[in-house]
Design a protein around this motif. Structure first.
Motif, PDB file in Angstrom:
ATOM      1  N   TYR A  16       0.862  -1.291  -0.159  1.00  0.00           N
ATOM      2  CA  TYR A  16       0.082   0.045   0.003  1.00  0.00           C
ATOM      3  C   TYR A  16       0.894   1.269   0.083  1.00  0.00           C
ATOM      4  O   TYR A  16       0.589   2.035  -0.927  1.00  0.00           O
ATOM      5  CB  TYR A  16      -0.787   0.124   1.214  1.00  0.00           C
ATOM      6  N   LEU A  17       1.825   1.367   0.782  1.00  0.00           N
ATOM      7  CA  LEU A  17       2.701   2.607   0.909  1.00  0.00           C
ATOM      8  C   LEU A  17       3.439   2.799  -0.362  1.00  0.00           C
ATOM      9  O   LEU A  17       3.749   4.012  -0.498  1.00  0.00           O
ATOM     10  CB  LEU A  17       3.689   2.305   2.414  1.00  0.00           C
ATOM     11  N   LEU A  18       3.800   1.625  -1.266  1.00  0.00           N
ATOM     12  CA  LEU A  18       4.524   1.885  -2.148  1.00  0.00           C
ATOM     13  C   LEU A  18       3.765   2.121  -3.508  1.00  0.00           C
ATOM     14  O   LEU A  18       3.932   2.133  -4.526  1.00  0.00           O
ATOM     15  CB  LEU A  18       5.391   0.670  -2.254  1.00  0.00           C
ATOM     16  N   GLY A  19       2.432   2.155  -3.442  1.00  0.00           N
ATOM     17  CA  GLY A  19       1.426   2.454  -4.316  1.00  0.00           C
ATOM     18  C   GLY A  19       1.028   1.159  -5.126  1.00  0.00           C
ATOM     19  O   GLY A  19       0.524   1.243  -6.169  1.00  0.00           O
ATOM     20  N   GLY A  20       1.122  -0.052  -4.606  1.00  0.00           N
ATOM     21  CA  GLY A  20       0.766  -0.998  -5.279  1.00  0.00           C
ATOM     22  C   GLY A  20      -0.754  -1.427  -4.979  1.00  0.00           C
ATOM     23  O   GLY A  20      -1.361  -0.696  -4.697  1.00  0.00           O
ATOM     24  N   MET A  21      -0.866  -2.555  -5.674  1.00  0.00           N
ATOM     25  CA  MET A  21      -2.352  -2.955  -5.856  1.00  0.00           C
ATOM     26  C   MET A  21      -3.037  -3.855  -4.690  1.00  0.00           C
ATOM     27  O   MET A  21      -4.135  -4.021  -4.749  1.00  0.00           O
ATOM     28  CB  MET A  21      -2.715  -3.676  -7.066  1.00  0.00           C
ATOM     29  N   HIS A  22      -2.188  -5.004  -4.264  1.00  0.00           N
ATOM     30  CA  HIS A  22      -2.506  -6.144  -3.529  1.00  0.00           C
ATOM     31  C   HIS A  22      -2.646  -5.805  -2.042  1.00  0.00           C
ATOM     32  O   HIS A  22      -1.620  -6.113  -1.448  1.00  0.00           O
ATOM     33  CB  HIS A  22      -1.609  -6.966  -3.882  1.00  0.00           C
ATOM     34  N   TYR A  23      -3.691  -5.343  -1.544  1.00  0.00           N
ATOM     35  CA  TYR A  23      -3.889  -5.141  -0.012  1.00  0.00           C
ATOM     36  C   TYR A  23      -5.125  -4.985   0.134  1.00  0.00           C
ATOM     37  O   TYR A  23      -6.065  -4.979  -0.501  1.00  0.00           O
ATOM     38  CB  TYR A  23      -2.830  -3.643   0.174  1.00  0.00           C
ATOM     39  N   PHE A  24      -5.416  -5.078   1.535  1.00  0.00           N
ATOM     40  CA  PHE A  24      -6.824  -4.975   2.081  1.00  0.00           C
ATOM     41  C   PHE A  24      -7.096  -3.788   3.051  1.00  0.00           C
ATOM     42  O   PHE A  24      -6.298  -2.943   3.400  1.00  0.00           O
ATOM     43  CB  PHE A  24      -7.383  -6.157   2.873  1.00  0.00           C
ATOM     44  N   ASP A  25      -8.299  -3.440   3.303  1.00  0.00           N
ATOM     45  CA  ASP A  25      -8.401  -2.460   4.369  1.00  0.00           C
ATOM     46  C   ASP A  25      -7.865  -2.419   5.287  1.00  0.00           C
ATOM     47  O   ASP A  25      -7.293  -1.308   5.885  1.00  0.00           O
ATOM     48  CB  ASP A  25     -10.040  -2.267   4.501  1.00  0.00           C
ATOM     49  N   VAL A  26      -7.787  -3.491   6.289  1.00  0.00           N
ATOM     50  CA  VAL A  26      -7.176  -3.727   7.462  1.00  0.00           C
ATOM     51  C   VAL A  26      -5.451  -3.242   7.130  1.00  0.00           C
ATOM     52  O   VAL A  26      -4.985  -2.490   8.061  1.00  0.00           O
ATOM     53  CB  VAL A  26      -7.039  -5.002   7.879  1.00  0.00           C
ATOM     54  N   ASP A  27      -4.983  -3.627   5.953  1.00  0.00           N
ATOM     55  CA  ASP A  27      -3.455  -3.057   5.580  1.00  0.00           C
ATOM     56  C   ASP A  27      -3.356  -1.674   5.481  1.00  0.00           C
ATOM     57  O   ASP A  27      -2.509  -1.005   5.925  1.00  0.00           O
ATOM     58  CB  ASP A  27      -3.078  -3.690   4.481  1.00  0.00           C
ATOM     59  N   ARG A  28      -4.308  -0.910   4.689  1.00  0.00           N
ATOM     60  CA  ARG A  28      -4.437   0.405   4.484  1.00  0.00           C
ATOM     61  C   ARG A  28      -4.568   1.176   5.949  1.00  0.00           C
ATOM     62  O   ARG A  28      -3.881   2.189   6.040  1.00  0.00           O
ATOM     63  CB  ARG A  28      -5.560   0.715   3.689  1.00  0.00           C
ATOM     64  N   GLU A  29      -5.359   0.554   6.776  1.00  0.00           N
ATOM     65  CA  GLU A  29      -5.730   1.301   8.071  1.00  0.00           C
ATOM     66  C   GLU A  29      -4.315   1.456   8.949  1.00  0.00           C
ATOM     67  O   GLU A  29      -3.927   2.444   9.413  1.00  0.00           O
ATOM     68  CB  GLU A  29      -6.754   0.734   8.882  1.00  0.00           C
TER      69      GLU A  29
END
Length: 310
Positions: free
Chosen positions: A66-79
């Protein structure tokens, strides 16, 4: 990265039956609701989720994604990532500098003649991974990516290993069990452990608890490769701001892998049995920079180094 509940595996996850993935569970780059068909091609579709994956807890590889601008993550990772950013606003830049260091170290080692790379705790190996960088110097460089996360393993196999299966493998395993990792048939197929190997522990060891003895783990991997092999380490530090760093570390409390800060001496001790090459153990932007060093390099927390096994 590592998880204390995950046993080492040598194969991929079982093939899923057709199912539906709700877009509310996925990161912003992952697309909408979709059917997942019972074929390996489904792993190439954004939003495909291995059925055994725990999507209720953040995972370090996906936080980084997420921090590197990728695609493969979930809401919990973003939070979790956004919580860390509130305390360390330069977190994205730290990760970008970390990737830049890894690319420079890979190019340096490839130019020095090393053609085999073992990337431990690799995370999601997207474009510009160490395989891409190493093959700029050696088109047939051999690369093994190791991570315990099923999402990493499946996407890695589909997107990276499939492009050059002869010289690439993605192994789903727990890096805290070096003997199991080193005995993996896929690793043995790709790497010749009688020849020098670059052992890459990039942003890995700060997820190994003190009681799990990261120094012994490093020593076991180094013991399996010959003199002339390399050790590449990047490790987070508190940047001289322990209170701010502790608040950021708490963002990982909800993740599968808590984070542990270490001192410069503790990081240097990880290189026991190697000769640390110049410029030594330094902040990321100061390790053999390609050009002018950024003025705010002191804000890029963490130390890195490369050692050659004696």
């Amino acid at each position: 990265m590592v998880d204390e509940h995950q046993a080492s595996k040598t194969g991929g996850p079982p093939e899923p039956a057709a199912t539906s993935v709700d877009s509310t569970e996925l990161g912003a780059g992952s697309g909408g609701t979709m059917d997942v068909v019972d074929t390996i091609d489904s792993t190439l579709i954004p939003g495909w989720v291995p059925p055994e994956l725990d999507t209720t807890r953040a995972h370090t590889a996906r936080i980084y994604e997420y921090l590197l601008g990728g695609m493969h993550y979930f809401d919990v990772d973003r939070e979790a990532a956004e919580t860390a950013l509130r305390h360390v606003p330069q977190a994205r830049e730290i990760l970008q500098e970390n990737r830049a260091f890894l690319n420079r170290a890979t190019r340096f080692l490839a130019a020095s003649g090393i053609t085999q790379f073992l990337d431990l705790g690799s995370g999601l190996p997207g474009t510009d991974n160490i395989g891409d960088t190493a093959r700029e110097a050696h088109p047939q460089a051999r690369i093994v990516f190791v991570d315990y996360d099923p999402m990493v393993a499946v996407h890695g196999r589909a997107l990276v290993a499939a492009a050059d299966p002869t010289h690439t493998a993605v192994v789903e395993a727990d890096v805290r069990r070096p003997a199991e990792v080193l005995a993996d048939p896929e690793l043995r197929r790709v790497l010749d452990l009688k020849q020098p190997v670059a052992i890459v522990m990039n942003s890995l060891l700060h997820f190994i608890a003190p009681e799990e003895d990261p120094h012994a783990m490093v020593a076991e991997f180094l013991a399996a490769v010959p003199a002339g092999s390399a050790l590449v380490v990047s490790h987070i530090t508190d940047g001289g701001r322990p209170v701010q760093a502790e608040a950021a570390v708490r963002a990982w409390d909800q993740a599968t892998s808590p984070m542990y800060m270490r001192s410069e001496k503790e990081i240097r001790d990880l290189f026991t049995g190697t000769e640390i090459i110049q410029p030594g153990i330094v902040p990321r932007p100061l390790w053999r920079p390609d050009g002018e060093v950024r003025e705010d390099w002191q804000e890029i927390w963490g130390l890195v180094g490369v050692g050659i096994k004696r």
